[in-house]
Write a protein that holds these residues in place. Structure first.
Motif: not given
Length: 172
Positions: A110-131
């Motif tokens: 429950l800390r900012e570094m961890v949450v920003l790490h997960e947000i960085a995953h969310h922000l991956e460009p393109g279709d999320p299904d393409d990986h």
């Protein structure tokens, strides 16, 4: 799915930086020396509940700088509790961040570094299904460093970048 060859390097670097922040908080000494530079660590936000994490995520995704850089910021993210002692993770198919609340009596995730790490995953460009990129590849590291630098502070970004370098994680 692309092989995630630098996952452990990214986690090692993040762990080093979280430990620095923890020690700074425990000792009340925010100044550290890294790569010949003296840096004053900014305050890293901690969260008391899932609701506070959700509010934080919503706020980050509405920042004009984030919206301008990453179109996926317009896609809402849901935050939920994750059972067990595992790490936080991002669920692409449902745009959900799962965060363990307490592990051995500590709310380490429950800390900012961890949450920003997960947000960085969310922000991956393109279709999320393409990986099309590795989950912790250079493009991810670049997004994560940008978020940390812009939101926690340039000093935190510098320390994280130095840790990534020392652990052998490729950026960009």
């Amino acid at each position: 799915m692309t092989r995630d060859s630098q996952r452990s390097r990214v986690y090692d670097a993040e762990h080093q930086v979280r430990t620095m922040f923890d020690r700074a908080d425990e000792r009340g000494l925010r100044t550290v020396e890294i790569l010949g530079s003296t840096v004053t660590l900014p305050i890293e936000r901690r969260f008391a509940s899932l609701d506070s994490v959700q509010s934080y995520v919503d706020g980050v995704l509405t920042l004009s700088r984030v919206r301008a850089e990453w179109p996926r910021a317009a896609v809402p993210v849901r935050v939920r509790a994750r059972s067990g002692a595992g790490a936080a993770h991002y669920e692409v198919d449902t745009a959900t961040i799962a965060v363990p609340l307490h592990v051995r009596g500590r709310a380490w995730a429950l800390r900012e570094m961890v949450v920003l790490h997960e947000i960085a995953h969310h922000l991956e460009p393109g279709d999320p299904d393409d990986h099309c990129e590795p989950a912790h590849g250079g493009a991810f590291v670049d997004r994560y460093l940008t978020l940390v630098s812009e939101i926690i502070g340039a000093e935190a970004g510098f320390v994280l970048r130095a840790a990534m370098h020392s652990c052998g994680a490729r950026v960009g």
